[in-house]
Motif scaffolding. Structure first.
Motif, mmCIF file in Angstrom:
data_model
loop_
_atom_site.group_PDB
_atom_site.id
_atom_site.type_symbol
_atom_site.label_atom_id
_atom_site.label_comp_id
_atom_site.label_asym_id
_atom_site.label_seq_id
_atom_site.Cartn_x
_atom_site.Cartn_y
_atom_site.Cartn_z
ATOM 1 N N UNK A 1 0.812 -1.219 0.000
ATOM 2 C CA UNK A 1 0.000 0.000 0.000
ATOM 3 C C UNK A 1 0.847 1.272 0.000
ATOM 4 N N UNK A 2 2.140 1.155 0.290
ATOM 5 C CA UNK A 2 3.071 2.284 0.449
ATOM 6 C C UNK A 2 2.785 3.117 1.696
ATOM 7 N N UNK A 3 1.767 2.734 2.461
ATOM 8 C CA UNK A 3 1.355 3.522 3.632
ATOM 9 C C UNK A 3 2.391 3.400 4.754
ATOM 10 N N UNK A 4 2.727 4.546 5.382
ATOM 11 C CA UNK A 4 3.698 4.545 6.455
ATOM 12 C C UNK A 4 3.068 4.267 7.809
ATOM 13 N N UNK A 5 3.861 3.847 8.740
ATOM 14 C CA UNK A 5 3.404 3.651 10.115
ATOM 15 C C UNK A 5 4.520 4.098 11.063
ATOM 16 N N UNK A 6 4.209 4.079 12.368
ATOM 17 C CA UNK A 6 5.188 4.608 13.317
ATOM 18 C C UNK A 6 5.366 6.104 13.080
ATOM 19 N N UNK A 7 6.599 6.558 13.070
ATOM 20 C CA UNK A 7 6.829 7.996 12.883
ATOM 21 C C UNK A 7 6.611 8.450 11.438
ATOM 22 N N UNK A 8 6.403 7.490 10.522
ATOM 23 C CA UNK A 8 6.116 7.839 9.124
ATOM 24 C C UNK A 8 4.622 7.735 8.810
ATOM 25 N N UNK A 9 3.806 7.670 9.845
ATOM 26 C CA UNK A 9 2.365 7.569 9.665
ATOM 27 C C UNK A 9 1.824 8.760 8.872
ATOM 28 N N UNK A 10 0.781 8.521 8.102
ATOM 29 C CA UNK A 10 0.121 9.556 7.290
ATOM 30 C C UNK A 10 0.982 10.054 6.139
#
Length: 247
Positions: free
Chosen positions: A22-31
């Motif tokens: 999905x390329x979606x970030x999580x953790x500090x790269x969320x959103x």
């Protein structure tokens, strides 16, 4: 506008914090989406993983089709109707590209005198960022929301039709499906099309065509450099398609 060296470097250093599908970030790269896929409008925009997604708010990567062909053609409106409204937008249905001249009318806002002095002619050259800022507040995409254009009236063939390649391996089809007329001053150079195609039967000396192609998962993201770890993993090897009989 959102592609800054700082943001891109942060993505590179934290690529393990992005979902490879999905390329979606999580953790500090969320959103954020990995690589800030175009368009990433400003420093607060996550990037657009899927173009023309009207079911996602503009501030989260959604948008309609770009309105770059005028408001109407042959008396038919080129703007989207209300059934194609971008989720979360203050404007229902279609709207034009946002410019200095129409921003107050389209967004139903009032600019200050200071903003009027700073704002650029349109969103493409507005270095003040005011157009982008005002559009984000209203959930509006700066390049408009229009109908998808099927009849391309600015192309030589408004309705697409088959034309044989200039050096066609099927000379018997050249006369039936000729290429374009020769063009002068085409991107500042003269280009031979029809005269080159019909100069001789190219298939006698060159019966086979080798055509380079785009792989969908690499198009626009590594066809040459293969710099994306994710996409190179999906298609790690070079390959060619060839008919068994020809092989």
């Amino acid at each position: 506008g959102g592609w800054t060296a700082k943001r891109l470097r942060e993505h590179q250093e934290n690529w393990h914090l992005f979902d490879p599908i999905t390329l979606r970030g999580y953790g500090k790269m969320k959103n954020q989406y990995y690589g800030l896929p175009w368009p990433s409008w400003d420093n607060n925009h996550p990037g657009s993983p899927v173009l023309y997604d009207v079911d996602t708010p503009v501030n989260k990567g959604g948008m309609g089709f770009r309105n770059r062909f005028g408001l109407e053609h042959d008396g038919v409106s080129q703007l989207a109707d209300e059934s194609i409204s971008v989720k979360g937008s203050n404007i229902k249905g279609g709207y034009p590209e946002i410019t200095k001249d129409n921003i107050e009318e389209v967004l139903k806002i009032k600019l200050t005198e200071d903003e009027k002095k700073k704002i650029g002619a349109n969103w493409k050259v507005d270095l003040s960022g005011i157009i982008q800022e005002k559009c984000r507040e209203k959930g509006v995409c700066v390049y408009g929301n229009a109908k998808a254009r099927v009849k391309v009236w600015t192309f030589p063939d408004p309705i697409p039709k088959h034309r044989e390649p200039i050096h066609s391996p099927r000379h018997d089809l050249v006369m039936k499906y000729p290429t374009y007329e020769d063009q002068t001053n085409n991107f500042r150079v003269d280009v031979r099309f029809k005269s080159e195609q019909q100069q001789q039967d190219w298939s006698k000396d060159f019966p086979t065509m080798l055509v380079t192609m785009r792989v969908v998962n690499l198009s626009g993201a590594g066809m040459l450099e293969r710099t994306s770890k994710y996409l190179s993993h999906i298609t790690p090897e070079m390959f060619a398609h060839i008919n068994p009989e020809l092989a």
